[in-house]
Design a protein around this motif. Structure first.
Motif, PDB file in Angstrom:
ATOM      1  N   LEU A   1       0.824  -1.219   0.000  1.00  0.00           N
ATOM      2  CA  LEU A   1       0.000   0.000   0.000  1.00  0.00           C
ATOM      3  C   LEU A   1       0.853   1.261   0.000  1.00  0.00           C
ATOM      4  CD1 LEU A   1      -2.988  -0.885   2.359  1.00  0.00           C
ATOM      5  CD2 LEU A   1      -2.991  -0.708  -0.135  1.00  0.00           C
TER       6      LEU A   1
ATOM      7  N   ILE B   1      -2.853  -7.979  -3.451  1.00  0.00           N
ATOM      8  CA  ILE B   1      -3.958  -8.062  -2.490  1.00  0.00           C
ATOM      9  C   ILE B   1      -4.822  -9.275  -2.809  1.00  0.00           C
ATOM     10  CG2 ILE B   1      -6.123  -6.971  -1.759  1.00  0.00           C
ATOM     11  CD1 ILE B   1      -4.711  -4.270  -1.951  1.00  0.00           C
TER      12      ILE B   1
ATOM     13  N   TYR C   1      -7.137  -0.485   1.356  1.00  0.00           N
ATOM     14  CA  TYR C   1      -6.801   0.089   0.044  1.00  0.00           C
ATOM     15  C   TYR C   1      -7.539   1.417  -0.145  1.00  0.00           C
ATOM     16  CZ  TYR C   1      -6.741   0.347  -5.121  1.00  0.00           C
ATOM     17  OH  TYR C   1      -6.609   0.743  -6.431  1.00  0.00           O
TER      18      TYR C   1
ATOM     19  N   GLN D   1       0.781   2.416  -3.440  1.00  0.00           N
ATOM     20  CA  GLN D   1      -0.479   3.093  -3.762  1.00  0.00           C
ATOM     21  C   GLN D   1      -0.500   4.499  -3.183  1.00  0.00           C
ATOM     22  OE1 GLN D   1      -2.679   1.945  -5.757  1.00  0.00           O
ATOM     23  NE2 GLN D   1      -4.334   3.404  -5.509  1.00  0.00           N
TER      24      GLN D   1
ATOM     25  N   THR E   1      -6.079   4.134   2.057  1.00  0.00           N
ATOM     26  CA  THR E   1      -4.825   4.639   1.490  1.00  0.00           C
ATOM     27  C   THR E   1      -5.093   5.697   0.429  1.00  0.00           C
ATOM     28  OG1 THR E   1      -3.786   2.491   1.908  1.00  0.00           O
ATOM     29  CG2 THR E   1      -2.668   3.968   0.361  1.00  0.00           C
TER      30      THR E   1
END
Length: 470
Positions: free
Chosen positions: A12, A119, A136, A15, A139
């Motif tokens: 993450l 994931i 997710y 991301q 984030t």
């Protein structure tokens, strides 16, 4: 800490960087333009070059993860993101900064598909994966807020000249830590069958996506002039050739870039439709509301930014709870989130004016963020659930590409409607009417999203057994 969740935090981080650097430059535009003596056109290209590089190479990044290993490509993406961030931070002119931003976007395109792929692999069980997708979503919310906060904070520092350079250099320590922990804790995964990489397919697809995203992005300010129209036509021809070329290679069992078996999955097709209409709505909304607030209602950029922060807070909070709600109520949670967004948009039509108290702006944007946060994490989960391990990287790249292109189309299409109804010498009433028409289109998009989710098979986002029998 559970090792799976430690690995989740590591991926993450990629991301977070991807989202943060979409927003971090926006607040710093005046400082950058002044210090490097850039024109308005150069600044426009500087902002859009990241998104163009990102959208053009997402499918390639996903396929590279499938073929060469998702951990390996994720780390390569982090390294190039760090190096390009340094390039941005030391650039002395508009040209080098535009190029460095484009490479940053390409690097993000290597990371982003691996995040969704890993994931899916780390959390094969529906309940755990739903919770992971909640993080997710969180984030994304943190990246959005952090990007705008750090952009404003670093640009306002007075202890050094040209402090805006720190908005890029802040990525360096994050990348170093992420590379270290990725090498130490992440496991490698790739497709079970070794496939060669389709270099010609990469060149054709990247060229087609580059032409289309560049033309669409630049037409936001330039309009569909001869150059942008020609680029769209060229892009269409290249992409048609690419599709025929890929289908031929699959039949002949030769290396390919996109496996069209993806589109045999009903949930993937519905997920693509849902994400396209959702991001047409979402990105166009932020674009329109910024114009409406500052030009129509006379709200200062500082106060407009404060209002948007409340949207981010609602997004993060909803992402925290959305996993539990999805496990308890299934896809009805997404339908409820869409209903909340639509309801808030309708209320905004009737309440947003020159006399609106700020607490109402804060409340409505918080609720809007809560609706968005309850939907976005599950859209990716919806599209990728049940996708085989051999296709998951490909699917992640395709999903992210459709999302980015939809965002650009939304800004241009809905923005065009907004400007059409605004007229050449707009009054406050004209701004309100243009805002109304744009919101109507947003609500229509939400109807299509709800329809896609409604048609989703129940087994894709099922209610957990524990939720059914507490």
């Amino acid at each position: 800490m559970n090792s799976k969740y430690l690995k989740l935090l590591i991926v993450l981080s990629g991301q977070l960087l991807t989202i943060m650097d979409i927003f971090i430059i926006n607040v710093s535009i005046p400082s950058i333009q002044k210090d490097i003596h850039a024109s308005n056109g150069e600044m426009q290209l500087m902002i859009s070059s990241y998104l163009i590089g990102f959208a053009s190479f997402l499918i390639t990044g996903g396929r590279m993860g499938d073929v060469y290993g998702r951990k390996k490509i994720f780390i390569v993406g982090l390294i190039f993101f760090m190096l390009s961030s340094v390039g941005c931070g030391i650039s002395t002119g508009a040209g080098p900064l535009i190029i460095a931003r484009f490479i940053q976007g390409m690097s993000a395109a290597l990371m982003a598909p691996q995040v969704l792929s890993m994931i899916q692999i780390l959390f094969p069980v529906h309940e755990e994966r739903t919770k992971a997708m909640g993080w997710y979503g969180i984030t994304i919310g943190i990246g959005t807020i952090a990007g705008q906060f750090f952009g404003g904070y670093f640009s306002s520092l007075s202890f050094m000249q040209e402090p805006w350079r720190l908005i890029f250099l802040i990525n360096v320590p994050i990348c170093i830590l992420s590379v270290f922990f990725s090498m130490k804790f992440l496991n490698e995964s790739k497709t079970p069958v070794k496939n060669a990489f389709d270099i010609w397919g990469v060149a054709a697809l990247s060229a087609g996506l580059f032409c289309s995203t560049y033309a669409l992005t630049m037409s936001e300010h330039q309009g569909f002039n001869l150059k942008n129209t020609a680029l769209l036509l060229i892009s269409g021809c290249i992409l048609i050739y690419f599709i025929k070329n890929q289908k031929g290679k699959i039949k002949k069992n030769r290396p390919y870039l996109i496996d069209f078996k993806l589109f045999r999955y009903k949930n993937f097709n519905l997920g693509i439709w849902a994400v396209v209409f959702f991001f047409i709505m979402l990105d166009s909304y932020f674009y329109i509301v910024s114009l409406f607030f500052q030009d129509g209602l006379g709200i200062s950029p500082l106060h407009a930014g404060e209002i948007i922060v409340f949207q981010g807070l609602g997004f993060i909070l909803a992402s925290l709870f959305s996993a539990k709600l999805v496990l308890k109520y299934g896809k009805n949670t997404l339908i409820g989130g869409i209903g909340l967004i639509a309801g808030v948009l309708i209320i905004q039509i009737f309440t947003f004016n020159l006399q609106t108290p700020f607490y109402l702006f804060y409340l409505l944007f918080f609720l809007h963020g809560a609706g968005v946060g309850s939907v976005i994490p599950s859209l990716a989960n919806m599209a990728l659930s049940g996708i085989s391990a051999t296709l998951v990287g490909n699917a992640s790249g395709v999903y992210n590409t459709f999302q980015q292109v939809a965002a650009i189309i939304g800004i241009i299409a809905v923005g065009g409607v907004f400007y059409y109804f605004l007229g050449k010498q707009p009054s406050a009433q004209d701004y309100h009417y243009a805002f109304l028409m744009a919101i109507v289109i947003n609500i229509v998009c939400l109807v299509f999203v709800a329809a896609s989710i409604f048609m989703l098979p129940e087994h894709i986002l099922p209610k957990s057994k524990m939720a059914k029998n507490p």
